[in-house]
Structures are given as C-alpha cells and as structure tokens.
Motif scaffolding. Structure first.
Motif, short mmCIF file in Angstrom:
data_model
loop_
_atom_site.label_atom_id
_atom_site.label_comp_id
_atom_site.label_asym_id
_atom_site.label_seq_id
_atom_site.Cartn_x
_atom_site.Cartn_y
_atom_site.Cartn_z
N THR A 139 0.86 -1.18 0.00
CA THR A 139 0.00 0.00 0.00
C THR A 139 0.89 1.23 0.00
O THR A 139 1.83 1.33 0.80
N ALA A 140 0.62 2.16 -0.90
CA ALA A 140 1.36 3.42 -0.97
C ALA A 140 0.39 4.56 -0.71
O ALA A 140 -0.74 4.55 -1.20
N CYS A 141 0.82 5.55 0.07
CA CYS A 141 -0.02 6.71 0.37
C CYS A 141 0.73 7.98 -0.01
O CYS A 141 1.95 8.07 0.17
N ARG A 142 -0.01 8.95 -0.50
CA ARG A 142 0.60 10.20 -0.95
C ARG A 142 0.83 11.14 0.23
O ARG A 142 -0.09 11.46 0.97
N SER A 143 2.07 11.59 0.38
CA SER A 143 2.42 12.47 1.49
C SER A 143 2.02 13.90 1.17
O SER A 143 1.76 14.24 0.01
N PRO A 144 1.99 14.78 2.17
CA PRO A 144 1.68 16.20 1.92
C PRO A 144 2.70 16.87 1.02
O PRO A 144 2.44 17.95 0.49
N GLN A 145 3.88 16.26 0.85
CA GLN A 145 4.90 16.82 -0.04
C GLN A 145 4.78 16.28 -1.47
O GLN A 145 5.60 16.60 -2.32
#
Length: 269
Positions: A257-263
C-alpha cells in the motif's frame, strides 16, 4: 507474502532527488495513455525534481524480490514504481526492464481510496498549526494575486503575496474550510483561500515551464523562520501497488500500500 519493501512511518528528506515522471502507462486491456507530468513534481532550473527517498532511502529488502535485485536495479525499480503511482487512475500497468541484467517487472496500481492517518507537517514557527486536513501534496497555480496568511483568516498577518500565474505546493485543505495550507522547500509557509488556487494539469505544467513561470528559483520566497512540526489528523490518498518480478525463469510477487504524502511523494507503508 513477505514484503518487498518495509519502510516505517519515518519522514524522509525529499529535496533534490531527480527522476523522470512523464511516460506512458498501459491499462489491463492493453490501452496506452500518456501520463504527462504530475502536479507533485516541479521543475527548478530545468531539472525535474521528485521525492524518492521514501522508496529508496530506507531500502530494507528482505523479500524474495529484494534478493533478486542488485543496488542499481532496486533504485531503478523504485523510480518506475513512483512513476506509475504519480499517474492517475487504477488498473494501470507499467513494465520495467533492467538495463544491465535479465530482471524484468510489471507493476500495477489498484484500489485508490482515502484513509484517515496522522501525518507530520513541518511549518514556519509563526504559522498557526492546522487542524484536520485533506492531504493533497500537489502543485497548484495562482489564479490571482494571493496573500499568504499566517493563520486561516483574512484578518491574520500576511507573510507574503503570491503573484498571478506563479505556482505553489499545496499541503492540504483544512477540513470543512475554504483554506489551503501551502509550502515551500518542504515547510508550510501559511494559508491561501481556495478561490485563488487551481490544480495544475499536465498541459498547464508544460505551459508554465515553457513561459518560465514554473521556475521555483525565480519565485518569491517566504521570510526565513525557525521551523516546528505538528502531527495532525488527515484524509490521505492511498493506492495498492502490485509488483511481479521475473529473472531467468524465476518469479516473485509483492503487494504493498502506498499513500501520498503532503509533499507529493508516494510512500510505501
């Protein structure tokens, strides 16, 4: 199934790590589409900059796939994974071939969704801590001269003003409010009203780059300040990533699972 990568919830530096993000992806039916350039990637003095540290900075390869890769292939495959994650939509597949070995892999994304997570946000010390946010991590274009406020209120102190057609990284939108938290160089610098910002498309990225308005080195910078960090509740975009690697007749599969960071970086959990 043992994990391909196992990376903890550490925040990795994402500055000055280069990778090409434009390319073609193929869906499960064999149709090909141009991905263009994702808003999470920006151009600085003609260099494409993207954060890959979350994928290659903590390489702890203990899986059967990891054992099949040398160091160069690990980094090359990580770049290919990030490229696909930057593309929009599910059930897209890219293929990767090592440039110096028999290693090949197919990578497929699926099940894009929102998950509630605690995330860390670094901000200038004079910027008010945000409440809960919808994490975005993408570059937006300024549609009209936009004051950047130190707190989400038009009566707050103005830190700087973003000129029309300039670009800025949006960390996220405050939950239930018309305010965006924006950042420069990995630190939040203040709040901008949503009406002054517009998401950048691949076409607008190209136009901005061609006109020179996308050169971040030429953009105004917020005043230097001591930085602090906050942990906030956020709605984060996540996506499943399936990798099937083959080498000389041997095959191994891993799903992460990959999640998009605020950066704007996709981080494997």
């Amino acid at each position: 199934m043992r994990d391909f990568y196992r990376i903890g919830a550490k925040t990795f530096s994402i500055l000055c790590i280069s990778v090409s993000i434009s390319g073609c992806v193929t869906d499960q039916s064999g149709n090909t589409a141009q991905t263009g350039t994702e808003p999470g990637v920006h151009t600085t003095r003609n260099h494409v900059v993207a954060g890959l540290a979350s994928l290659i900075g903590g390489e702890s390869f203990g899986s059967s796939i990891g054992n099949m890769l040398d160091n160069m292939d690990r980094k090359a495959l990580a770049r290919k994974q990030q490229q696909l994650l930057m593309a929009q939509g599910d059930n897209r597949t890219v293929t990767w071939q090592s440039d110096h070995s028999a290693m090949r892999a197919t990578i497929t994304t699926s099940n894009t969704r929102q998950e509630e997570k605690s995330i860390r946000i670094v901000r200038n010390a004079n910027v008010a801590a945000p409440g809960s946010i919808h994490a975005i991590g993408a570059r937006y274009q300024v549609t009209s001269a936009a004051p950047v406020y130190l707190s989400p209120s038009t009566s707050a102190t103005v830190a700087m003003t973003l000129p029309t057609q300039s670009t800025i990284m949006v960390v996220g939108q405050l939950t239930g409010q018309n305010w965006m938290l924006v950042s420069q160089q990995g630190r939040a610098i203040g709040y901008v009203t949503t009406s002054a910002l517009h998401p950048m498309t691949a076409a607008s990225h190209h136009a901005a780059s061609s006109s020179g308005t996308f050169d971040l080195d030429a953009a105004p910078s917020a005043p230097a300040s001591k930085t602090v960090s906050s942990t906030v509740n956020a709605s984060v975009t996540c996506r499943d990533l399936k990798t099937v690697a083959t080498d000389k007749g041997k095959s191994s599969t891993a799903t992460e699972t990959a999640c998009r960071s605020p950066q704007g970086v996709w981080e494997l959990n």
